[in-house]
Write an enzyme that holds these catalytic residues in place. Structure first.
Site, PDB file in Angstrom:
ATOM      1  N   GLU B  40      31.575 -20.198  43.771  1.00  0.00           N
ATOM      2  CA  GLU B  40      32.244 -19.381  42.756  1.00  0.00           C
ATOM      3  C   GLU B  40      33.394 -18.553  43.304  1.00  0.00           C
ATOM      4  O   GLU B  40      34.319 -18.216  42.571  1.00  0.00           O
ATOM      5  CB  GLU B  40      31.240 -18.400  42.105  1.00  0.00           C
ATOM      6  CG  GLU B  40      30.080 -19.027  41.394  1.00  0.00           C
ATOM      7  CD  GLU B  40      28.870 -19.093  42.294  1.00  0.00           C
ATOM      8  OE1 GLU B  40      28.927 -19.824  43.299  1.00  0.00           O
ATOM      9  OE2 GLU B  40      27.861 -18.445  41.992  1.00  0.00           O
ATOM     10  N   ASN B  41      33.300 -18.178  44.585  1.00  0.00           N
ATOM     11  CA  ASN B  41      34.332 -17.296  45.123  1.00  0.00           C
ATOM     12  C   ASN B  41      35.609 -18.026  45.519  1.00  0.00           C
ATOM     13  O   ASN B  41      36.485 -17.424  46.137  1.00  0.00           O
ATOM     14  CB  ASN B  41      33.782 -16.478  46.303  1.00  0.00           C
ATOM     15  CG  ASN B  41      33.227 -17.346  47.399  1.00  0.00           C
ATOM     16  OD1 ASN B  41      32.609 -18.367  47.122  1.00  0.00           O
ATOM     17  ND2 ASN B  41      33.435 -16.965  48.638  1.00  0.00           N
TER      18      ASN B  41
END
Lengths: 230, 210
Positions: B40-41
């Site tokens: 997600e990052n």
């Protein structure tokens, strides 16, 4: 013609932050968190701040310094799991916390930066995250209205900046930085290297300098930027 | 169970492995297995985990662990990362769970009064990945079933879970409820039934083991 030079000292950059301001702070964990600007904001002392940040870093790191110093009234975030101190402040009511789904926080900031009023999303429908949110029907389906977010100030960490404030990020340090760099009235950047105009090739610019107000070069990187050995 | 879950990943998939147990799935994939791991990052093409000595301070996964890249990796911002998730580019996500209901509801982000760190990106993963599977212990630390007729905890997403891998069994969520697919070696069907908090549909033939 020559593009303007936006470099300044840390003190000049931070000077205008006022009590009660909303401050966006880039970063996801350590990468992309403007550790030095955060320290400068602690020294500056503005209080009653609303912070918008993906996470609360870890105890003794990053925005935890602002939580420790009691400068934060409200935190708009997605996850505090690595900072037990922040969770304690939330549970005791010392700070008010608003949780967002991570990608929705990103989109709310992007909308703010793009001059829009809100985004429509079906994320969280049917769960408690939808509580109190306006629902509209679009193309036959229900969507939550997620208001755009803007801030008085954004604190950004970049790998490289040029004098005009064109920015480039590295690795997973990009995260919320490019979005927040577009969504605040005043955008302050700390960069690991400040290059002459043209020092970042036009094709390699992640954030156009037009969004940036102040550029501060980091002389050294504190140990807060280093690999965290947990 | 982690090794069994790894077999859920088909060649060519885009996959997000949630924090905790699911992260370990990567250790069971061959180095030349064709798959694109997403975090997600802001990274597609996650490479092997890194020790502190060789870690890049700017290269972590969403759980904060130091990772590496592979040839063809890409970095991007958080809006792009969740555009990948919400627009259906994610073929599979593997998530942890506090509770899963017989209709596939997932609760994995909040225990009121005890644990409420925020859901991070978990809601979008659960709601929008094309296939959601759960890796979890079959029972909680107090010995209560995590697989229940209905979740008591606040939901992450409704009706999202299709398959559950536990230390005791592989169980599918079907329109008629939980269905036993496989049992762990040394675990009997009766034990799985006792440890499951909702009716379990049993196969007609012998239950395969993993």
């Amino acid at each position: 013609m020559r593009l303007p030079d936006k470099t300044c000292t840390m003190e000049e950059a931070i000077f205008g932050i006022r009590d009660g301001d909303t401050v966006m702070i880039g970063g996801f964990g350590v990468p992309g968190t403007p550790m030095t600007l955060i320290r400068a904001l602690v020294d500056h002392g503005a209080r009653d701040l609303t912070l918008i940040k993906n996470d609360a870093n870890e105890p003794g790191m990053g925005i935890d310094h602002l939580l420790q110093s009691g400068q934060v009234a409200r935190l708009i975030t997605t996850h505090l799991g690595l900072n037990s101190h922040a969770i304690g402040l939330m549970n005791s009511g010392a700070i008010q916390v608003e949780f967002n789904a991570q990608g929705i926080l990103a989109e709310r900031i992007r909308a703010g930066g793009a001059g829009l009023g809100a985004v429509l999303s079906d994320i969280g429908i049917g769960t408690e995250l939808a509580a109190g949110k306006q629902v509209v029907e679009m193309n036959g389906s229900p969507y939550l209205v997620e208001p755009a977010l803007r801030a008085d100030v954004a604190l950004i960490h970049a790998d490289r900046a040029d004098l005009f404030g064109n920015l480039a990020y590295v690795g997973t340090a990009q995260n919320f930085n490019p979005l927040m760099a577009m969504a605040a009235r005043r955008v302050i950047v700390e960069a690991e290297a400040v290059l002459p105009l043209g020092g970042i090739a036009a094709n390699d610019v992640h954030t156009p300098g037009v969004f940036v107000d102040h550029v501060v070069e980091l002389e050294t990187l504190s140990k807060e930027y280093a690999v965290v050995q947990r | 169970m982690v090794a069994r879950a790894a077999r859920e990943i088909a060649p060519g998939m885009v996959v997000n492995l949630g924090i905790g147990l699911p992260t370990q799935v990567v250790n069971h994939l061959a180095s030349d297995f064709p798959v694109c791991l997403h975090t997600e990052n802001g990274l597609t093409g996650i490479g092997p985990a890194k020790g502190y000595d060789t870690a890049d301070r700017n290269l972590i996964d969403a759980g904060g662990a130091y990772v590496s890249t592979v040839p063809g990796s890409a970095f991007f911002d958080s809006a792009t990362s969740f555009a990948i998730v919400r627009s259906g580019r994610l073929d599979l996500t593997m998530l942890g769970a506090f509770e899963v209901s017989a209709t596939g509801d997932l609760a994995n982000w909040k225990i009121p009064g005890k644990f409420s760190p925020g859901a991070g990106g978990g809601i979008e993963l659960a709601q929008k990945a094309r296939r959601v599977v759960v890796l979890t212990s079959h029972m909680d630390r107090a010995g209560n079933p995590k697989l229940k007729q209905a979740c008591a905890l606040p939901l992450t997403a409704r009706g999202c879970v299709e398959r559950i891998f536990t230390d005791m069994a592989v169980i599918d969520v079907t329109p008629r409820g939980f269905a036993l697919i496989e049992t762990a070696e040394g675990i009997s069907t009766a034990e799985v039934v006792r440890a499951t908090g909702a009716p379990l549909i049993l196969p007609d033939a012998a239950v395969p083991t993993f």
